[in-house]
Design an enzyme around this catalytic site. Structure first.
Site, PDB file in Angstrom:
ATOM      1  N   ASP A  66      38.356  36.069  39.026  1.00 38.71           N
ATOM      2  CA  ASP A  66      39.279  36.728  38.101  1.00 38.71           C
ATOM      3  C   ASP A  66      38.988  36.288  36.672  1.00 38.71           C
ATOM      4  OD1 ASP A  66      40.724  37.996  40.188  1.00 38.71           O
ATOM      5  OD2 ASP A  66      41.816  36.133  40.559  1.00 38.71           O
TER       6      ASP A  66
ATOM      7  N   TYR B 144      38.471  25.889  46.219  1.00 40.25           N
ATOM      8  CA  TYR B 144      39.111  26.126  44.930  1.00 40.25           C
ATOM      9  C   TYR B 144      40.125  25.022  44.630  1.00 40.25           C
ATOM     10  CZ  TYR B 144      37.631  31.051  45.442  1.00 40.25           C
ATOM     11  OH  TYR B 144      36.918  32.211  45.605  1.00 40.25           O
TER      12      TYR B 144
ATOM     13  N   ASP C  72      48.847  36.396  38.315  1.00 39.92           N
ATOM     14  CA  ASP C  72      48.224  35.433  37.405  1.00 39.92           C
ATOM     15  C   ASP C  72      48.812  35.601  36.004  1.00 39.92           C
ATOM     16  OD1 ASP C  72      46.897  37.556  36.056  1.00 39.92           O
ATOM     17  OD2 ASP C  72      45.251  37.514  37.474  1.00 39.92           O
TER      18      ASP C  72
ATOM     19  N   ARG D 281      45.364  33.948  44.731  1.00 37.99           N
ATOM     20  CA  ARG D 281      46.578  34.532  44.154  1.00 37.99           C
ATOM     21  C   ARG D 281      47.545  34.961  45.256  1.00 37.99           C
ATOM     22  NH1 ARG D 281      45.120  39.371  40.889  1.00 37.99           N
ATOM     23  NH2 ARG D 281      43.091  39.276  41.904  1.00 37.99           N
TER      24      ARG D 281
END
Length: 220
Positions: free
Chosen positions: A45, A73, A87, A178
């Protein structure tokens, strides 16, 4: 940079993955004096940072191999608010001021570990009838993305200081952090969105072996 291999890039925040590819392609093409094919093996992203594996030249035919690899991550989730995109780029709305206990956080993270069903965000690069989901969403069109099975091998709590939850997670290909964040917010009844996201590794490749674009003489 190798014009027939892989390039490890530490993507900066605020740039699209396609923007990274375009900049690297331009430089390699200039250096080679001919058009060099460059592709990515999984997008990040725009707000996210971290490891991108780019494939160049003849290695582009193996892009699918890299795309299917597991990833690690580190992320920060903000409780009490939601975002239309999951986000910071979306419209943020306050939902709840309830402060979950540490035990509640740990229990919710445990439930999100293992083989789970996940619905990818509508603001994602997934293609629906040949069009990117985020394009449809931005145009105000209705977007319905089916649930998918993914594996969260580990979801480790690094720090909790309300409203922020910091985690490190090892996931299968196709997992959206997300969406993990949104699911956590729903499980806690607080809402949540992802404020920071960094890809640490893709299988054996680490962000600590990657280079910034500037190190290749490429401006952000």
């Amino acid at each position: 940079m190798d014009e027939n291999g892989i390039i490890l890039i530490d993507k900066p925040a605020g740039m699209t993955s396609f923007g990274v590819v375009a900049r690297v392609r331009r430089v390699l093409t200039q250096q080679a004096g001919k058009k060099v094919k460059v592709g990515h093996t999984g997008t990040l992203d725009p707000f996210a940072t971290g490891l991108m594996i780019l494939v160049t030249g003849k290695e582009c035919k193996n892009a699918g191999h890299y795309t299917k690899l597991d990833k690690v991550y580190e992320a920060t989730f903000r409780l009490g608010e939601t975002s239309t995109t999951g986000d910071p780029e979306g419209e943020v709305v306050a939902v709840s001021d309830r402060q979950p206990s540490l035990e509640e956080i740990k229990a919710a993270l445990t439930k999100l570990t293992g083989e789970i069903e996940q619905r990818p965000p509508i603001f994602s690069a997934i293609k629906i009838n040949g069009r990117r989901a985020y394009t449809l969403a931005r145009n105000g069109e209705e977007v319905e993305i089916p649930l998918r099975n993914v594996t969260v091998y580990s979801l480790e709590l690094l720090e909790y200081a309300y409203p922020e939850v910091k985690v490190r997670t090892h996931v299968s290909s196709g997992t959206y952090i997300r969406s993990l964040c949104v699911d956590l917010g729903e499980a806690l009844g607080t809402g949540a969105y992802c404020t920071h996201l960094r890809r640490i590794s893709i299988s054996k490749w680490s962000v600590y072996d990657a280079k910034y674009l500037q190190e290749y003489g490429i401006e952000n």
